[in-house]
Every structure is written in C-alpha cells, then in structure tokens.
Design a protein around this motif. Structure first.
Motif, PDB file in Angstrom:
ATOM      1  N   ASN A   1       0.335  -5.459  10.181  1.00 22.44           N
ATOM      2  CA  ASN A   1       0.436  -4.889   8.988  1.00 22.44           C
ATOM      3  C   ASN A   1      -0.217  -4.409   7.686  1.00 22.44           C
ATOM      4  O   ASN A   1       0.175  -3.234   7.242  1.00 22.44           O
ATOM      5  CB  ASN A   1       1.268  -6.300   7.326  1.00 22.44           C
TER       6      ASN A   1
ATOM      7  N   ILE B   1      -0.689 -11.087  12.609  1.00 17.14           N
ATOM      8  CA  ILE B   1       0.067 -10.563  11.964  1.00 17.14           C
ATOM      9  C   ILE B   1      -0.083  -9.478  10.598  1.00 17.14           C
ATOM     10  O   ILE B   1       0.499  -8.258  10.743  1.00 17.14           O
ATOM     11  CB  ILE B   1       1.392 -11.674  11.639  1.00 17.14           C
TER      12      ILE B   1
ATOM     13  N   VAL C   1       2.869  -7.844   3.338  1.00 16.94           N
ATOM     14  CA  VAL C   1       2.187  -9.026   4.103  1.00 16.94           C
ATOM     15  C   VAL C   1       1.010  -9.652   3.475  1.00 16.94           C
ATOM     16  O   VAL C   1       0.130  -9.057   3.744  1.00 16.94           O
ATOM     17  CB  VAL C   1       3.048  -9.264   5.677  1.00 16.94           C
TER      18      VAL C   1
ATOM     19  N   ASP D   1      -0.332  -0.577   9.109  1.00 15.87           N
ATOM     20  CA  ASP D   1       1.265  -0.639   8.658  1.00 15.87           C
ATOM     21  C   ASP D   1       0.765   0.604   7.228  1.00 15.87           C
ATOM     22  O   ASP D   1       1.338   1.686   6.431  1.00 15.87           O
ATOM     23  CB  ASP D   1       2.316  -0.910   8.530  1.00 15.87           C
TER      24      ASP D   1
ATOM     25  N   ARG E   1       4.712  -7.093  16.319  1.00 19.13           N
ATOM     26  CA  ARG E   1       4.135  -8.222  16.352  1.00 19.13           C
ATOM     27  C   ARG E   1       4.770  -9.252  16.249  1.00 19.13           C
ATOM     28  O   ARG E   1       4.751 -10.297  17.214  1.00 19.13           O
ATOM     29  CB  ARG E   1       2.882  -7.959  15.930  1.00 19.13           C
TER      30      ARG E   1
ATOM     31  N   SER F   1       7.322   0.356   8.974  1.00 20.08           N
ATOM     32  CA  SER F   1       6.930  -1.542   9.165  1.00 20.08           C
ATOM     33  C   SER F   1       6.452  -0.952  11.023  1.00 20.08           C
ATOM     34  O   SER F   1       6.576  -2.770  11.287  1.00 20.08           O
ATOM     35  CB  SER F   1       8.009  -2.453   9.021  1.00 20.08           C
TER      36      SER F   1
ATOM     37  N   PRO G   1       8.737  -6.481   7.054  1.00 23.53           N
ATOM     38  CA  PRO G   1       8.778  -7.439   8.031  1.00 23.53           C
ATOM     39  C   PRO G   1       9.210  -9.401   8.074  1.00 23.53           C
ATOM     40  O   PRO G   1       9.340  -9.507   9.073  1.00 23.53           O
ATOM     41  CB  PRO G   1       7.509  -7.413   7.903  1.00 23.53           C
TER      42      PRO G   1
ATOM     43  N   SER H   1       4.038  -4.077  12.238  1.00 25.78           N
ATOM     44  CA  SER H   1       4.337  -5.383  11.962  1.00 25.78           C
ATOM     45  C   SER H   1       5.177  -6.208  12.412  1.00 25.78           C
ATOM     46  O   SER H   1       5.561  -7.226  12.819  1.00 25.78           O
ATOM     47  CB  SER H   1       4.364  -5.578  10.665  1.00 25.78           C
TER      48      SER H   1
END
Length: 399
Positions: free
Chosen positions: A32, A28, A52, A35, A138, A132, A107, A135
């Motif tokens: 992120n 994750i 995140v 992004d 996923r 996003s 996210p 993220s």
C-alpha cells in the motif's frame, strides 16, 4: 463455476483469509505504501480511500470473521405453496453466479466486498483502479492462498488487470459469464459501467446528502450531526454536503455563526445559497445550480434556507443523490412527514447520515450502497447479494 461450494468450504476459506490478512499485515501495508507513494495526491477523497492502516486491516479481519460466522444466505426458503394438484412449490434464495466488482482506490473492497460475494456462493471478478494495484494484487495473492489451503480452485477469485480500453471491451463483450456488476466509485466510474455493461449493474450511487434543521430542532444535536457528517470522513458517500436551515428557527443567526466557527476549525469552505447571502460569514455565493447536485467529497459545504418541511423535502428530492438525509427536530410529526416523503435510501431523525453503512446498520458489512430501488436499496449485505429460484416437486402433473 459450475458447482456451488458447500457452506463449510466457503466459511473455511473466509476464516483462512482472516488469519492471512492478520499475519500478512506488514506485506499489505508495504504494498500500500508503494501505491501511496506513486499517487499524485490531487484528490483528497481518493487518497483517503487508497490508504490502508492498522485500523483498516482490523476492519478487514473483523469483516471476514463475521462473514464466516453468519448463516448461509443461499438456499433460504422464502415462500412455500402446496398446489391443489399435489405439487409442492418452494421459492429459495440462490447465488447470482459470477459477480464483477469494479472499483476505485479502496483496497479494503478487495477483502470485504469480495468476501460478501464469495460467502453468497459467487465467483468473484475484481477490477480495481491502477492507483491501488500493488495493494490489490497482494490481497488477491492471499485470497488464492486461502483457497488453496482449503483445496478450492483459485478461479473463485480472479483479478482482472485491465486498462480502461480492455475494461470497456470486457464490459460490453465479456469473455466469460458475468451475472452482476457492482461499480464502487465516483460518478464517472458508475456512468462508464452503466454505458458499457451488457450485464445487470447495481448502482452504488453518489452521496450528496442533506441535513434539514427544522424550526423545532435541538441545536446541540444539529451542530453535532452537521459536524460529524461533514468532517468525519470526507471521502465517504454518507458524508454531508448540504444543510437546509428553517427560516423560522429561533436564534438562527447565532446558530449559523456556531456552524461557521466549528467547521472553520477544519478549513471547510462555505457556500451560501442566495437565501443566506450576507448572513453567512466567510462564504461565497453558489456559482450555479450544478453545485446543488454535486457530491463534494471535500471540505466544502453548501448552506441554504427553506420556509417549511415541505420545501425542504422538495429540495432534497430534486438535488440529492438518493442516498441519505436527516431531519433534526423535536417534532415527531414533522419527522414522520420528512422520513416518509424524502426519496432517499436512508432517512434519519436526529442522527448522522454517517451511519448509512452495512456494518453500522447491522449487516456486518456491505458490498455497496445502492441508490437504485431494484433489487435492493441502501447498504447491500450478505443476505441481499442473492437472487431467487423456484423449486417445484411433482409426481407427473401436467397442465
């Protein structure tokens, strides 16, 4: 979906999802980072919501585990009545059906808001922002894995990878049933959804929150509340943008200097209403009345002066977003007047507006913070994301 999942099925999926988010933390964070690297970085609040980190992952896991432990919000009896003709009447909570969440940046919404909607027995349609995308995709993969692990169709959580034009078309003419839409984001997004949606919309509104420092305020409390509200998290809708100082406040000039000194450590920009022109160091005057209405989502604060509780209330009711307002005062009667008359979803006495949050107010999490008065105001938690339905049992009664 045609069949409501049992509470055991819903809880099992949520527990699986909690484990997967924890196990797949690195994947994750990796998605992120893509992004974040792609983000232009010209909006501090958007970037803050996009990021995140370990703390946000822990929050996602805790939210899912808490949801799995809560009572089923569906089928709760709210009212019962025995008709004189013998019919037994019940009113019970019911799921909406399909809930679409359209959001910018965050996210964590893909986990927490979707989790609340899922626990409430709803199919989820997710439409996140392009910033996003990696993220979100996923996290949705993990939702699908959690559903499959529990022999539940992946159709319960669907990600809509639409551009703006496709989103607009879907809102106006959905290609599948949509019972409720929840926009999470800035005013432009909310306006876009309201203007185009053919389904019911819960407005998760703007902040533009006020702190009123009454003439009988504890100035240490006032300073801490303003500092926390302005600098705690600028991207939050519960942040403070406006401060009203009572003109009769003892040591007013000294207090204003303390505000400037403390907030200057965070490079906050000061805007002085005409009532304080020349009295607020390092400030610029208000450009136009529009600034009173504006949610800043930035290191920026507008400070003005009022002569009474009534004037403070009138100003807040005129300019605020209907979200949160706080009075700092030792006078309980003044606080009572303020709290009963300010037309906001959450009103505070000697506390920070940053607590307007489902987790902080005992809901365990939130789908959104509504500034509408129907059907729920303020943080919308698990127990609020339901409609209701009448169940009437008879044995042949006719009217």
């Amino acid at each position: 979906m045609n069949t409501l999942l049992t509470i055991d099925e819903r809880n099992a999926v949520l527990r699986s999802m909690a484990k997967l988010v924890e196990q797949e933390k690195e994947s994750i964070l990796k998605a992120n980072k893509i992004d974040l690297d792609n983000y232009s970085g010209d909006d501090l609040a958007m970037e803050d919501r996009l990021k995140v980190d370990d703390s946000k992952i822990k929050g996602m896991v805790a939210s899912l585990e808490h949801l799995a432990s809560q009572e089923d919000p569906v089928g709760v009896e709210r009212f019962s009545f025995k008709h004189e003709n013998g019919m037994q009447v019940y009113n019970k909570t019911a799921s909406f059906g399909t809930v679409m969440i359209i959001y910018e940046s965050r996210p964590d919404v893909t986990v927490e808001a979707a989790g609340i909607a899922f626990k409430s027995g709803n199919k989820i349609l997710l439409k996140g922002g392009k910033e996003s995308l990696n993220s979100n995709l996923r996290i949705v993969e993990l939702w699908h894995q959690a559903l499959k692990e529990n022999n539940v169709s992946t159709e319960w959580v669907e990600y809509l990878q639409f551009d703006r034009k496709q989103t607009q078309e879907f809102l106006a003419h959905p290609t599948q049933p949509v019972d409720l839409i929840v926009p999470r984001g800035g005013e432009r997004l909310i306006k876009f959804v309201k203007e185009n949606s053919s389904a019911q919309v819960i407005v998760s509104g703007r902040g533009n929150n006020f702190v009123y420092v009454h003439d009988q305020a504890d100035l240490d409390i006032a300073l801490n509340v303003i500092l926390n509200g302005k600098t705690g998290k600028i991207s939050a809708c519960n942040a403070v943008d406006k401060v009203l100082i009572d003109s009769h406040l003892p040591n007013k000039e000294e207090f204003l200097k303390k505000i400037v000194d403390k907030l200057s450590e965070y490079d906050v920009e000061f805007i002085a209403d005409k009532s304080l022109e020349g009295k607020l160091e390092n400030s610029r005057p208000v450009k136009s009345e529009d600034e009173w209405y504006e949610e800043f989502l930035d290191y920026k604060i507008l400070i003005g002066e009022v002569d009474s509780v009534s004037e403070a209330i009138a100003k807040i009711n005129k300019y605020s977003g209907g979200h949160s307002a706080s009075i700092i005062s030792k006078d309980d009667q003044a606080a009572k007047q303020f709290m009963e008359t300010v037309d906001n979803a959450a009103v505070y006495h000697n506390a920070s507006t940053r607590f307007t949050d489902g987790g902080q107010l005992g809901l365990g999490g939130e789908l959104a913070i509504s500034t509408d008065k129907l059907h729920q105001r303020g943080p919308i938690g698990l127990q609020h994301l339901v409609t209701n339905k009448w169940y009437i049992h008879g044995n042949g009664q006719i009217r």
